[in-house]
Design a protein around this motif. Structure first.
Motif, PDB file in Angstrom:
ATOM      1  N   LEU A  41       0.836  -1.196   0.000  1.00 54.27           N
ATOM      2  CA  LEU A  41       0.000   0.000   0.000  1.00 54.27           C
ATOM      3  C   LEU A  41       0.878   1.256   0.000  1.00 54.27           C
ATOM      4  N   SER A  42       1.735   1.363  -1.004  1.00 53.02           N
ATOM      5  CA  SER A  42       2.624   2.529  -1.095  1.00 53.02           C
ATOM      6  C   SER A  42       1.886   3.783  -1.533  1.00 53.02           C
ATOM      7  N   MET A  43       0.652   3.624  -2.063  1.00 50.23           N
ATOM      8  CA  MET A  43      -0.086   4.791  -2.541  1.00 50.23           C
ATOM      9  C   MET A  43      -0.452   5.730  -1.392  1.00 50.23           C
ATOM     10  N   PHE A  44      -0.429   5.230  -0.144  1.00 52.39           N
ATOM     11  CA  PHE A  44      -0.738   6.084   0.990  1.00 52.39           C
ATOM     12  C   PHE A  44       0.450   6.954   1.406  1.00 52.39           C
ATOM     13  N   ASN A  45       1.650   6.669   0.855  1.00 57.93           N
ATOM     14  CA  ASN A  45       2.848   7.470   1.142  1.00 57.93           C
ATOM     15  C   ASN A  45       3.123   7.588   2.637  1.00 57.93           C
ATOM     16  N   ILE A  46       3.028   6.452   3.339  1.00 61.40           N
ATOM     17  CA  ILE A  46       3.272   6.466   4.774  1.00 61.40           C
ATOM     18  C   ILE A  46       4.722   6.809   5.068  1.00 61.40           C
ATOM     19  N   HIS A  47       5.612   6.533   4.112  1.00 67.04           N
ATOM     20  CA  HIS A  47       7.025   6.824   4.347  1.00 67.04           C
ATOM     21  C   HIS A  47       7.280   8.321   4.546  1.00 67.04           C
ATOM     22  N   GLU A  48       6.420   9.175   4.010  1.00 66.69           N
ATOM     23  CA  GLU A  48       6.595  10.612   4.222  1.00 66.69           C
ATOM     24  C   GLU A  48       6.289  10.993   5.668  1.00 66.69           C
ATOM     25  N   ASN A  49       5.290  10.338   6.255  1.00 65.63           N
ATOM     26  CA  ASN A  49       5.049  10.547   7.686  1.00 65.63           C
ATOM     27  C   ASN A  49       6.234  10.052   8.510  1.00 65.63           C
ATOM     28  N   LEU A  50       6.805   8.917   8.105  1.00 66.85           N
ATOM     29  CA  LEU A  50       7.939   8.355   8.823  1.00 66.85           C
ATOM     30  C   LEU A  50       9.154   9.271   8.734  1.00 66.85           C
ATOM     31  N   LEU A  51       9.411   9.835   7.553  1.00 69.31           N
ATOM     32  CA  LEU A  51      10.550  10.745   7.394  1.00 69.31           C
ATOM     33  C   LEU A  51      10.426  11.955   8.312  1.00 69.31           C
ATOM     34  N   GLU A  52       9.228  12.516   8.388  1.00 65.55           N
ATOM     35  CA  GLU A  52       9.028  13.704   9.222  1.00 65.55           C
ATOM     36  C   GLU A  52       9.242  13.379  10.688  1.00 65.55           C
ATOM     37  N   ALA A  53       8.755  12.214  11.131  1.00 71.62           N
ATOM     38  CA  ALA A  53       8.922  11.833  12.537  1.00 71.62           C
ATOM     39  C   ALA A  53      10.389  11.532  12.856  1.00 71.62           C
ATOM     40  N   LEU A  54      11.098  10.892  11.938  1.00 68.50           N
ATOM     41  CA  LEU A  54      12.518  10.606  12.162  1.00 68.50           C
ATOM     42  C   LEU A  54      13.339  11.891  12.207  1.00 68.50           C
ATOM     43  N   LEU A  55      12.992  12.871  11.387  1.00 65.39           N
ATOM     44  CA  LEU A  55      13.691  14.155  11.446  1.00 65.39           C
ATOM     45  C   LEU A  55      13.456  14.848  12.784  1.00 65.39           C
ATOM     46  N   GLU A  56      12.273  14.678  13.340  1.00 62.30           N
ATOM     47  CA  GLU A  56      12.003  15.254  14.654  1.00 62.30           C
ATOM     48  C   GLU A  56      12.895  14.604  15.718  1.00 62.30           C
ATOM     49  N   LEU A  57      13.154  13.312  15.571  1.00 62.46           N
ATOM     50  CA  LEU A  57      14.034  12.606  16.505  1.00 62.46           C
ATOM     51  C   LEU A  57      15.509  12.845  16.185  1.00 62.46           C
ATOM     52  N   GLN A  58      15.778  13.544  15.082  1.00 59.24           N
ATOM     53  CA  GLN A  58      17.144  13.782  14.607  1.00 59.24           C
ATOM     54  C   GLN A  58      17.876  12.469  14.348  1.00 59.24           C
ATOM     55  N   ALA A  59      17.137  11.472  13.927  1.00 57.15           N
ATOM     56  CA  ALA A  59      17.722  10.173  13.569  1.00 57.15           C
ATOM     57  C   ALA A  59      18.091  10.213  12.085  1.00 57.15           C
ATOM     58  N   TYR A  60      19.142  10.939  11.769  1.00 51.11           N
ATOM     59  CA  TYR A  60      19.473  11.206  10.366  1.00 51.11           C
ATOM     60  C   TYR A  60      19.937   9.949   9.638  1.00 51.11           C
ATOM     61  N   ALA A  61      20.559   9.014  10.330  1.00 53.20           N
ATOM     62  CA  ALA A  61      20.954   7.761   9.680  1.00 53.20           C
ATOM     63  C   ALA A  61      19.720   6.970   9.245  1.00 53.20           C
ATOM     64  N   ASP A  62      18.694   6.944  10.081  1.00 56.30           N
ATOM     65  CA  ASP A  62      17.449   6.262   9.711  1.00 56.30           C
ATOM     66  C   ASP A  62      16.748   6.991   8.571  1.00 56.30           C
ATOM     67  N   VAL A  63      16.820   8.305   8.568  1.00 51.81           N
ATOM     68  CA  VAL A  63      16.235   9.076   7.469  1.00 51.81           C
ATOM     69  C   VAL A  63      16.925   8.715   6.159  1.00 51.81           C
ATOM     70  N   GLN A  64      18.244   8.611   6.179  1.00 56.40           N
ATOM     71  CA  GLN A  64      18.985   8.247   4.979  1.00 56.40           C
ATOM     72  C   GLN A  64      18.615   6.844   4.507  1.00 56.40           C
ATOM     73  N   ALA A  65      18.376   5.943   5.434  1.00 53.36           N
ATOM     74  CA  ALA A  65      17.986   4.581   5.061  1.00 53.36           C
ATOM     75  C   ALA A  65      16.622   4.563   4.380  1.00 53.36           C
ATOM     76  N   VAL A  66      15.685   5.367   4.873  1.00 55.32           N
ATOM     77  CA  VAL A  66      14.369   5.445   4.241  1.00 55.32           C
ATOM     78  C   VAL A  66      14.484   6.084   2.856  1.00 55.32           C
ATOM     79  N   LEU A  67      15.297   7.134   2.746  1.00 56.06           N
ATOM     80  CA  LEU A  67      15.478   7.776   1.446  1.00 56.06           C
ATOM     81  C   LEU A  67      16.090   6.821   0.434  1.00 56.06           C
ATOM     82  N   ALA A  68      17.045   6.017   0.868  1.00 56.31           N
ATOM     83  CA  ALA A  68      17.685   5.070  -0.044  1.00 56.31           C
ATOM     84  C   ALA A  68      16.674   4.089  -0.634  1.00 56.31           C
ATOM     85  N   LYS A  69      15.603   3.847   0.094  1.00 55.45           N
ATOM     86  CA  LYS A  69      14.585   2.912  -0.384  1.00 55.45           C
ATOM     87  C   LYS A  69      13.563   3.580  -1.300  1.00 55.45           C
TER      88      LYS A  69
END
Length: 536
Positions: free
Chosen positions: A288-316
């Motif tokens: 169900l990628s049409m819901f773009n849940i990864h964009e919600n995940l990116l925003e939450a990870l940036l709030e946690l300043q988990a930049y390595a996890d953000v890069q991992a999501v972007l790579a995907k």
């Protein structure tokens, strides 16, 4: 002789003109050109083109034998029109905003405070269509609660929708009667009641709850009801098309509830819990990628300043085959800018040149700006933000607002990132000289974005337009004519004698070529013929 007489008549005519005539002439010309200017400007603001230019292209060019672009395109209607229509539809596709707010707890509270409506009718109508698509199916008429909700999603009045949701919750259906023989001579019936209607809880959480905490409580009740329906339909999905449609609907309902619960946790400050819920949801429903849940995940990870996890999501998700978004492009630019922004100095960079890391950051910013050129003004606070709409147009102003509304804080948190953006983002426009016709890293910028954004965004917001439309020639021409004639009228009124001398000299100079031609004609033609022509 006749040429001389004509010169005499011309000089007599010029001498009879008084300064009042010149004042009236220039004043009238200024008034007429001013009215034309006002009309042209109004037409340009409303339709984006010049009225005179449009009339000349549409009506005068065919009369003069010009080739109309539309007619030339019609000659290839079998292929060209269908391809262009498909292209325009794909370019103007409107997407559900992954970070859309809650109507009752956020949009309505804004209306109560400011008296302004943050959502347009077009935007809310799109949401109603989404709800009918994802939350209903053909078999809803078999269950009274679902039948009520099917009508509720079509209802325009918010209070009527809320009342229908309460009515659906009050209905308890008999799910099944299972015959259990206890004694040979008698039987009893085990009666099981259906769970509460999950979509009714969704509607109340979205529109009736006035706080995020109330919305979360209602979504938890919706999750309990929706999970039960999902498990039952999952067992029956292979028994026919009707059960398959029910299972698809129940899946959409469950995914929506879990996503909104994660967003409630994010709003209430439980960011780590929200990240875990989003990750679990993406693992449970990977298709169900049409819901773009990864964009919600990116925003939450940036709030946690988990930049390595953000890069991992972007790579995907930052892949060539996947559709891009402002969140993907600008988050990638932020990560590259983070590596160099704290020590970046424009003066030092101009002296020694850009390092490899700085060049990568600048290229990432150029890539992001080319995808959506409206974002930098919001991130740099050169333009005020409004509440994001429920739907966005990719590469448009609506997407820029939705991105900057949540990600401005993340850019501010990275030291020097906004400074690097400020120093480099305008260089993108020098790299793409004709953005409407060419694309550098992406396909050409869609022409339809301004029209769609005006439908999605409220009237009190000034829609960002890119590229800026140049003023049509006729607006500039009429503005110059109006200003020039008004200045002449003022000077003639103030200095009538002097302006009269200038006017006579100008008219004499203007008619000098005509007098010269007439003298030449007089010298060539016989006097008798010339006499007859002048009489005629």
């Amino acid at each position: 002789v006749y040429g001389t007489d004509m010169n005499v008549y011309m000089s007599m005519f010029l001498n009879t003109l008084t300064p009042k005539f010149y004042v009236a002439l220039t004043g009238t010309s200024s008034l007429i050109s001013g009215l034309i200017l006002i009309f042209e400007w109004w037409y340009f603001r409303k339709y984006g083109t010049s009225f005179i230019e449009q009339v000349s292209v549409s009506h005068l060019r065919p009369l003069l034998g010009g080739v109309d672009n539309n007619s030339s395109n019609n000659s290839n209607s079998s292929n060209g029109d269908s391809d262009s229509n498909r292209q325009s539809v794909s370019e103007c596709k409107v997407w559900r905003n992954p970070l859309n707010l809650f109507r009752g707890a956020e949009y309505n509270r804004y209306t109560w405070v400011t008296g302004r409506e943050p959502l347009t009718y077009y935007d809310m109508n799109l949401s109603a269509q989404d709800h009918q698509t994802f939350f209903t199916c053909d078999s809803d008429h078999l269950r009274p609660a679902d039948a009520i909700m099917q009508k509720a999603w079509r209802e325009r009045n918010p209070q009527a929708r809320i009342s229908a949701a309460h009515e659906a919750l009050e209905i308890n259906e008999i799910r099944s009667r299972v015959e259990v023989p206890l004694i040979a001579s008698s039987t009893i019936w085990e009666i099981k009641l259906l769970p509460k209607c999950a979509t009714a809880y969704i509607l109340l959480a979205e529109e009736e709850a006035t706080t995020i905490a109330e919305a979360e409580k209602l979504f938890k009740q919706a999750l309990k009801a929706g999970d039960g329906c999902y498990r039952r339909s999952q067992q029956l999905q292979h028994h026919g098309s009707q059960y398959e449609a029910q299972h698809r609907r129940d899946t959409n309902v469950l995914v929506y509830i879990k996503r909104r619960l994660a967003m409630c946790a994010r709003r209430l400050g439980r960011t780590r819990e929200a990240v875990k819920m989003m990750r679990d949801l993406m693992k449970e429903f990977p298709l169900l990628s049409m819901f773009n849940i990864h964009e919600n995940l990116l925003e939450a990870l940036l709030e946690l300043q988990a930049y390595a996890d953000v890069q991992a999501v972007l790579a995907k998700y930052d892949d060539i085959s996947l559709p891009k978004s402002a969140t993907i492009c600008y988050t990638a630019a932020l990560l590259k800018a983070r590596a160099v922004s704290d020590k970046f100095s424009p003066e030092a960079a101009s002296r020694r040149g850009l390092s490899t890391a700085e060049m990568n950051a600048v290229e990432a910013i150029h890539r992001a700006v080319e995808f959506n050129p409206h974002v930098p003004k919001y991130l740099l606070e050169m333009k005020s933000l409004i509440l994001p709409p429920e739907h966005i147009l990719k590469r448009g102003d609506s997407e820029a607002i939705a991105y900057a509304f949540f990600h401005l804080a993340h850019w501010k948190r990275v030291e020097g990132a906004l400074n690097l953006l400020h120093c480099t983002w305008e260089g993108t426009f020098r790299m793409i000289p004709y953005p409407l016709e060419k694309g550098h890293l992406f396909y050409p910028y869609p022409i339809c974005t301004e029209t769609a954004d005006r439908e999605l965004l409220p009237s009190f917001h000034e829609v960002s337009v890119y590229p800026k439309k140049e003023l049509p020639f006729f607006i500039l021409f009429t503005a110059g004519l109006c200003s020039f004639t008004a200045m002449l009228a003022l000077l003639t009124h103030q200095f009538p004698e002097l302006m009269g001398v200038f006017a006579k000299a100008f008219l004499s100079t203007l008619f000098a070529p005509l007098n010269f031609v007439m003298e030449k004609v007089e010298s060539i033609l016989p006097s008798s013929l010339w006499h007859q022509l002048t009489r005629i």
